[in-house]
Design a protein around this motif. Structure first.
Motif, PDB file in Angstrom:
ATOM      1  N   ALA A 108      -4.044  -3.811   0.477  1.00  0.00           N
ATOM      2  CA  ALA A 108      -2.747  -4.437   0.225  1.00  0.00           C
ATOM      3  C   ALA A 108      -2.893  -5.937   0.026  1.00  0.00           C
ATOM      4  O   ALA A 108      -2.282  -6.529  -0.880  1.00  0.00           O
ATOM      5  CB  ALA A 108      -1.795  -4.137   1.389  1.00  0.00           C
ATOM      6  N   VAL A 111      -4.266  -6.740  -3.392  1.00  0.00           N
ATOM      7  CA  VAL A 111      -3.192  -6.762  -4.392  1.00  0.00           C
ATOM      8  C   VAL A 111      -2.496  -8.120  -4.375  1.00  0.00           C
ATOM      9  O   VAL A 111      -2.290  -8.759  -5.424  1.00  0.00           O
ATOM     10  CB  VAL A 111      -2.163  -5.642  -4.118  1.00  0.00           C
ATOM     11  N   ALA A 127       3.903  -4.056  -1.546  1.00  0.00           N
ATOM     12  CA  ALA A 127       3.082  -2.974  -2.094  1.00  0.00           C
ATOM     13  C   ALA A 127       3.033  -1.789  -1.150  1.00  0.00           C
ATOM     14  O   ALA A 127       3.138  -0.626  -1.571  1.00  0.00           O
ATOM     15  CB  ALA A 127       1.671  -3.484  -2.386  1.00  0.00           C
ATOM     16  N   LEU A 131       4.519   1.962  -2.137  1.00  0.00           N
ATOM     17  CA  LEU A 131       3.643   3.133  -2.211  1.00  0.00           C
ATOM     18  C   LEU A 131       3.965   4.151  -1.124  1.00  0.00           C
ATOM     19  O   LEU A 131       3.792   5.355  -1.337  1.00  0.00           O
ATOM     20  CB  LEU A 131       2.179   2.703  -2.137  1.00  0.00           C
ATOM     21  N   LEU A 280      -4.091  -1.145  -5.830  1.00  0.00           N
ATOM     22  CA  LEU A 280      -2.915  -0.298  -5.626  1.00  0.00           C
ATOM     23  C   LEU A 280      -3.308   1.172  -5.588  1.00  0.00           C
ATOM     24  O   LEU A 280      -2.806   1.948  -4.764  1.00  0.00           O
ATOM     25  CB  LEU A 280      -1.894  -0.531  -6.749  1.00  0.00           C
TER      26      LEU A 280
END
Length: 414
Positions: A108, A111, A127, A131, A280
C-alpha cells in the motif's frame, strides 16, 4: 471444519487461478526487490535469482500436491494441520497472516510512494479501502481486476526489456555471474528475491473457491510460477545489461533508472505508473490470501469465531476481509514498513518450510521426497541468510505465536 451454509463458492477456473497467482508475483517485488538483492549479491544477482527460483519451484510442487488433496481455504495452515498436527498448521497460519499483513502495508505504501510521494500514507489508506471493497463484492470481481492489472504490468515490463536490450548502453559484459559478495551475499539476495516469487501461495489459499481443485490447482501453480520466472529473468538481464550490478544496487527506482540510462526518459513516467499498478495487484491478492487464512484459523478456534462468517450474498469471508483491511489501513497510516520485505520473507519461508514437511509425508518413495527435502532445506537456509534484524524479529514473532498457542491449549485443558 466448515459449517453447513458457510462454504465459499467455487467460481475460479485454471485461467483465473493463474492470473491471481501472477498478480501476486509479477507485482511490486520486481520493481523494488532488485536493488536490495543486487546490493547483497553484487555480480551474483542472477545466481541468487536462480536459487530463489529453485526453492520456489520445490515449494510450488509441494503446495500443488497438497492442495489437490485438501482443496479448502487456508493453504499450508490446512496442510500442516492435517499432515503434521494442529500446532504446525497453526504456526504456518500464524507466519502467513503476520508476515503477509506487513506485506500488505508495504505494498500500500509503495502505491502511495509512486502515485503521490508527498501524501504516501493517505494514498496507501485509500488503496486499502478501495481494494477491500472490491474483495468484499466477490472473488470473481477480484479475478477480473487482477487480470487487467497483470496485463498492464506485463506490458510495462516488456517495454523495459525491449528498450534496455535494444539500447546502445546495453553491454552483455555486465552480466558476468560471479560471487563477488560471497556465498552469504548470494543467499541473502535469494531470500530477498523469494519475496517476489511467493505469490503462488494465493492459488492454494483460494482452494475452496476453485472449480475442480484436484485438476485446477496442480496446473495453475506451476504455470503461474513458470511465467513469473521467465519475466523476472528477462527483466533482470535487461536491467543488469544497462546498469550493471553496482549501478543496480545503488538505484532507488531500478527499472526507472534503467530506462533513463538506456536513453528513454519518456518511459520513466510509464514505469512509475506500472509500479503503482503492480503494487495494487499485489495488495489485492495479498488481502485475498490473508483473509482466507484468517477464515480457516477462525473456523478452528485459533482466531475469534466471528471471523469465520461467510456473506450470504457475496459468498466471501466478509468479516475476515474487513478485519484485515482495518489492520492494514492502520499500519499504512502510521508505520513506515518499507523494510518489511525481509520480515515478510522470513515469515513466508517458515510457512513454506511447513508445506514441504507436510508434502514429505505424502509418500515414501525416494523420488517423491526429493522436492520436499530440497524445498525444506532451502527455506530454512534462505530464512536465516536474511538480514540479521529480519531474522531476530521473525524468530521473535514465531515464538510469540507459539507461546500464544501453548497458553490457549493450557487454558482449554483446565
Amino acid at each position: 471444519m466448515t459449517q453447513s451454509g458457510s462454504e465459499l463458492r467455487r467460481t475460479l477456473g485454471v485461467g483465473d487461478a493463474v492470473v491471481i497467482g501472477l498478480g501476486s508475483m509479477v507485482g511490486a517485488g520486481i520493481f523494488a526487490a532488485l536493488g536490495p538483492a543486487a546490493r547483497a549479491a553484487g555480480s551474483g544477482l542472477l545466481l541468487g535469482l536462480a536459487i530463489a527460483a529453485v526453492v520456489a519451484y520445490c515449494n510450488a510442487m509441494s503446495s500443488a500436491r497438497l492442495a489437490a488433496l485438501y482443496p479448502a481455504s487456508g493453504g499450508t495452515y490446512v496442510y500442516g494441520r492435517e499432515r503434521l498436527g494442529a500446532f504446525w498448521g497453526y504456526l504456518a497460519g500464524w507466519s502467513f497472516v503476520v508476515g503477509k499483513t506487513a506485506s500488505c502495508a508495504a505494498m500500500a505504501l509503495t502505491v502511495g510512494a509512486y502515485v503521490w510521494p508527498g501524501q504516501a500514507h493517505a494514498v496507501a489508506v485509500a488503496a486499502v479501502v478501495a481494494l477491500t471493497a472490491v474483495n468484499y463484492g466477490g472473488v470473481q470481481k477480484s479475478a477480473w481486476l487482477t487480470r487487467a492489472i497483470v496485463a498492464v504490468v506485463l506490458a510495462v515490463l516488456a517495454s523495459v526489456v525491449v528498450v534496455c536490450l535494444g539500447s546502445d548502453a546495453s553491454d552483455t559484459g555486465r552480466l558476468d555471474i560471479g560471487v563477488s559478495a560471497g556465498a552469504g551475499g548470494v543467499l541473502q539476495a535469494a531470500g530477498l528475491l523469494f519475496f517476489a516469487f511467493a505469490g503462488y501461495a494465493r492459488i492454494a489459499t483460494l482452494g475452496e473457491e476453485v472449480r475442480d481443485p484436484a485438476r485446477t490447482i496442480p496446473r495453475a501453480i506451476p504455470l503461474a510460477l513458470g511465467i513469473a520466472l521467465v519475466v523476472y529473468a528477462a527483466v533482470s538481464v535487461a536491467v543488469l545489461s544497462v546498469l550493471g550490478s553496482g549501478g543496480l544496487g545503488q538505484a532507488a527506482a531500478p527499472l526507472a533508472d534503467a530506462v533513463r540510462a538506456a536513453g528513454a526518459p519518456g518511459l520513466v513516467p510509464v514505469v512509475r505508473v506500472g509500479a503503482a499498478v503492480a503494487a495494487l495487484g499485489s495488495l489485492l491478492a495479498l488481502i485475498l490470501g490473508v483473509s482466507r487464512t484468517t477464515l480457516a484459523m477462525a473456523r478452528d478456534g485459533h482466531l475469534p469465531g466471528g471471523l469465520a462468517a461467510v456473506h450470504p450474498r457475496f459468498h466471501v469471508p466478509h468479516r475476515a476481509e474487513l478485519a484485515v483491511g482495518v489492520v492494514v489501513a492502520a499500519l499504512a497510516a502510521t508505520v513506515d514498513v518499507r523494510g518489511a520485505i525481509g520480515f515478510s520473507s522470513f515469515g513466508v519461508l517458515a510457512y513454506y518450510a511447513v508445506a514441504n514437511a507436510s508434502a514429505w509425508t505424502l509418500g515414501s518413495a525416494p523420488a517423491a521426497r526429493v522436492g520436499p527435502v530440497v524445498g525444506l532445506v532451502g527455506c530454512v537456509t534462505l530464512a536465516f541468510a536474511l538480514p540479521g534484524v529480519s531474522v531476530v524479529v521473525g524468530t521473535a514473532v514465531l515464538a510469540v505465536g507459539a507461546a500464544a498457542y501453548g497458553v490457549r491449549r493450557w487454558v482449554a485443558a483446565r
